[in-house]
Design a protein around this motif. Structure first.
Motif: not given
Length: 908
Positions: A376-382
């Protein structure tokens, strides 16, 4: 004039004819709107006609916000019920800032006693009465219902009214210029939010209403008399005690409202005003309030102010960012922060605002349970969110991160552990060695190390610039390079399957050293972005470090911190990059390799040629390439191109031969040249496109093109290569910028088809090994059965391919398998249109055909690994002693027997 249709509904209908207008009205005079400015009119309702300030009321004014596309073109101004209304009336002197304004509605939304016909009636229920009054007075032109957007309370779904209320203000307009200047001292990401959105908001900033009429909130510390002619603003608990004689510790309203102050001037009792602070005032006070400044932590505050970094959503442009800037400017004449990252807004998948009531988004807890917090973090950060843009949240996007990033990354990590375990089982302990990493001569090792150092450098630079949105795409691309290219290209090497045994093990160890080095660096580098999976990786990787033993007895939580000893990846600083390992030429050569492989695969797909079937030749034609790149892809990287494209040969066409393979064409860059050449652009374009291959090569070599009186820089021309080699056997494609063309020779002769079938047989064996759960070190014998001898010919024609892959062994016809051979797994597969039964068998001894059957039975019970190394087997059968010699009476494998006895010619 354009709104005359308001006089009669018939004029708005489709069948209306302009000539009928004379039947409805007569135009007596035509003039423009500004001619009416200053004229007075008789109000529809005269309830405010005789008030103190009414001499300025009921006159015509003008403003640009009035349009003629709806209504009558005349807009009534009610300064208590609209922002534009208030602004216009204030600008034209109808009302005065700081004084009461005419308002017929009380705080509950009911009409006041002044409006006799509807007093005590809610504003939304008085329409019918008011309309009837206008009709009775002959003031009603038309009555209709119009459907339009209207604000509703998002909690109760009840209609709202926009109503001005008396408020306490901060005089922002008095120091607005200072706020604008302080904003220039800050650094924002993205910068356009600062330079455009926030700057424009600041330049038009108005006085800030900081009071709210509610119970819950921080009491505004002003004590005043009833008419506000005398006021005292309290700055501390001590000051309040000094002036009131009452000590309070609880600053909530129910406590401080009971405290009164006796005026030193008049002796009158001063009471706290009713209002509380707007919560945004408290948010803007955060830098000071969190440290209880100036009453405590004065030195700590002054060292840490302005803050180095803050982050919030785009909606805070007029919220927190603004209040921080206003209060810090008012108090210290400096911004409250140095650096700021602006996040965009996360919307539901349908583009609407996420709503708990509508439940138009997946439960975050379930998303985390299903995919993990890191995904979820990487989806939002990217995503666009980190560029201050909106994101339509899609659960599939989180799943995509797991599939495209975490699973490949984890597989590379697991692949490393598996092969280190294999190496250690063979007696070689894995100990990380920077010397072996730096000393490797393998081109892909040098490349992945250089790419890793380049990534580390890039992350440091971008994080220093707070550009989060550039870091994550680079990290994602790197993981793809590591898993899809480095590991795949070196899979056999890292398994110890390249070269002879000792050489293969040495190569495997060097490759694993490099893989460990980059995995550890990337794990530490990714720690702040994906904290959980990197922690998991680190806990496994740290065990190989000699310093791991120092973590015992609390050492892992002590300084200094370094990999292995430290208990968590989050204790470690980001690794520094090594300038000496930034091998740009190797990185560029690898990029060229990848482009060649991708175009080669495209060409195969166009001709429907499977990767299992080899092609004779692959050629690459570059428009402009350095010698370092050519040396790389025709030297140490060539074997990877041959393997990835399953080609027998690969060549790079030299510049002197390019005219036989490609045509170079030039196209004007219309964006650049169009503005400069104007009307000459058409003739220029035609001339440029008419250039031959040789002419175009000359232009690019000289750096300019001369056309009559025009000289055009070669940089303003777009070059593109097109494949022009004659022959149907060639299939070619190029990369989008036209700088590379790749062609493959698609000739399919008997040798090519045979090699393709050999690959299919190999893949069938590998599938059987995997299905049987075999490890790399597990040795098997392979047999096949077919009607005819096509597959035997395939094995014979490609024997070297099989012996290299299977460590000297090769598949044999089923007839050479001993009767006691144990079949681990078999499968009938289609190879080149033929049905072939492929079997993998446990290794067993093979016996001489005419050996005593009872002795054969003894041999069938013996394990190959248990046979004496002196090449002799002794046994007693029915009282008779037998001495059996290797390679005469028995063999350690079926293929050894077949070779010795020369039972098939193609093995010798």
């Amino acid at each position: 004039k354009s709104r005359l249709s308001q006089l009669s509904p018939a004029m708005s209908k489709k069948k209306w004819k302009p000539e009928k207008a004379k039947e409805l009205y007569e135009v007596q005079e035509t003039f423009i709107g500004k001619d009416l400015v200053g004229k007075r009119y008789r109000p529809i309702f005269d309830y405010f006609a005789n008030t103190a300030d009414s001499k300025e009321y009921f006159r015509v004014v003008s403003d640009k916000y009035v349009t003629d596309d709806a209504g009558t073109g005349v807009v009534h101004q009610a300064p208590a019920f609209g922002e534009d209304d208030y602004r216009v009336c204030l600008a034209h002197g109808i009302i005065t800032k700081g004084k009461d304004i005419p308002c017929p509605i009380d705080d509950n939304g009911w009409f006041t006693d002044l409006i006799e016909p509807v007093k005590g009636v809610h504003v939304k229920k008085a329409d019918d009465t008011l309309i009837k009054l206008m009709d009775d007075n002959g003031r009603l032109v038309s009555k209709d219902k119009l459907k339009h957007s209207y604000p509703f309370c998002w909690r109760s779904d009840t209609p709202l009214i926009y109503k001005a209320v008396p408020s306490w203000f901060i005089r922002v307009e008095d120091f607005r210029d200072k706020i604008v200047e302080n904003n220039k001292k800050t650094y924002w990401v993205p910068n356009n939010v600062k330079e455009v959105r926030f700057h424009n908001w600041l330049t038009d900033a108005r006085d800030w209403a900081v009071s709210r009429n509610r119970f819950w909130g921080t009491p505004i510390p002003i004590w005043a008399n009833e008419d506000l002619s005398e006021m005292v603003c309290i700055g501390s608990i001590d000051e309040l005690e000094e002036l009131s004689g009452t000590r309070v510790e609880d600053l909530h309203r129910e406590t401080v409202d009971k405290v009164t102050i006796t005026s030193k001037k008049s002796g009158n009792v001063l009471r706290r005003i009713d209002e509380v602070f707007d919560c945004w005032f408290e948010s803007g006070s955060m830098p000071y309030a969190q440290l209880h400044y100036p009453f405590e932590n004065k030195e700590r505050f002054e060292k840490g102010f302005p803050a180095d970094f803050i982050a919030e959503g785009l909606d805070q442009t007029r919220g927190w960012f603004y209040t921080l800037m206003v209060l810090s400017t008012a108090l210290f004449d400096k911004p409250a922060f140095k650096n700021l990252i602006v996040n965009g807004l996360v919307l539901a998948e349908d583009g609407k605002k996420m709503s708990k009531r509508l439940k138009n988004y997946p439960d975050p807890n379930l998303v985390i349970q299903k995919y993990g917090a890191d995904a979820l973090r990487m989806y939002l950060i990217n995503s666009p969110v980190v560029r201050a843009e909106t994101l339509r949240f899609k659960e599939q996007g989180v799943l995509g991160v797991v599939k495209e990033v975490f699973l490949p990354w984890y597989n590379a990590f697991r692949f490393f552990l598996q092969n280190v375990e294999r190496m250690e089982e063979r007696g070689t302990k894995f100990v990380p060695s920077k010397e072996k990493v730096l000393g490797t001569a393998n081109a892909t090792d040098v490349w992945i190390s250089a790419a890793t150092q380049g990534l580390i450098k890039f992350v440091h630079e971008e994080m220093n610039a707070y550009r989060l949105y550039t870091v994550m795409p680079a990290l994602v691309r790197y993981v793809t390079q590591l898993t899809n290219w480095y590991v795949r290209l070196n899979r056999d090497r890292l398994k110890g399957m390249e070269g002879e045994e000792k050489e293969a093990e040495n190569e495997a160890e060097v490759g694993l050293q490099v893989l460990y080095d980059v995995l550890l660096d990337v794990t530490i580098l990714m720690g702040p972005f994906t904290p959980f999976i990197t922690e998991y990786f680190y806990q496994e990787l740290r065990k190989y470090q000699p310093s791991y033993a120092d973590a015992a007895n609390g050492g892992g939580k002590s300084n200094p911190v370094f990999p292995g000893k430290s208990d968590s990846v989050h204790f470690l600083r980001l690794p520094p990059y090594d300038e000496s390992r930034l091998n740009e030429s190797t990185v560029q050569a690898m990029e060229a390799l990848q482009a060649i492989v991708e175009q080669g695969r495209t060409n195969r797909e166009r001709r429907n040629i499977s990767l299992r079937t080899p092609v004779k030749n692959v050629v690459a034609i570059f428009r402009n390439v350095s010698d370092n790149i050519i040396d790389g892809i025709t030297g140490p990287l060539k074997k990877y191109i041959l393997s990835e494209l399953n080609t027998w040969d690969f060549t790079v066409v030299t510049k002197t031969e390019q005219h036989d393979w490609v045509t170079l064409s030039l196209t004007p860059n219309f964006t650049v040249l169009g503005k400069r050449l104007g009307k000459k652009m058409k003739a220029c374009s035609a001339a440029v496109k008419a250039l031959t291959h040789d002419d175009a090569m000359k232009v690019m070599a000289e750096g300019k093109l001369v056309l009559n009186d025009l000289e055009i820089d070669a940089a303003d021309l777009l070059p593109r290569l097109a494949f022009s080699k004659e022959g149907e056997e060639w299939e070619a494609s190029g990369i989008p910028d036209g700088s590379l063309v790749v062609g493959i020779d698609c000739t399919q002769d008997d040798a090519i088809l045979s090699a393709g079938k050999a690959r299919e047989l190999m893949n069938a064996v590998q599938r059987l090994r995997k299905s049987a759960g075999l490890d790399l070190k597990d040795i098997v014998e392979v047999f096949f059965h077919e009607e005819g001898n096509e597959i035997e010919n395939v094995v014979a024609n490609n024997l070297n391919m099989f012996t290299v892959k299977f460590k000297g062994a090769a598949p044999l016809p089923q007839k050479f398998a001993e009767s006691w051979a144990v079949t681990l797994l078999s499968e009938t597969v289609e190879i080149g249109g033929s049905q072939v039964e492929v079997s993998i068998c446990k290794p067993c001894l093979s016996a001489k055909d005419d050996l005593n059957e009872k002795v054969k039975n003894v041999l069938s019970t013996l394990d190959v690994d248990a046979v004496s190394k002196d090449n002799v087997i002794k046994c007693n059968v029915d009282g008779i002693d037998f001495v059996l010699n290797e390679n005469t009476d028995y063999w350690l494998s079926a293929i050894a027997k077949v070779k010795t006895l020369e039972e098939v010619k193609w093995l010798n």
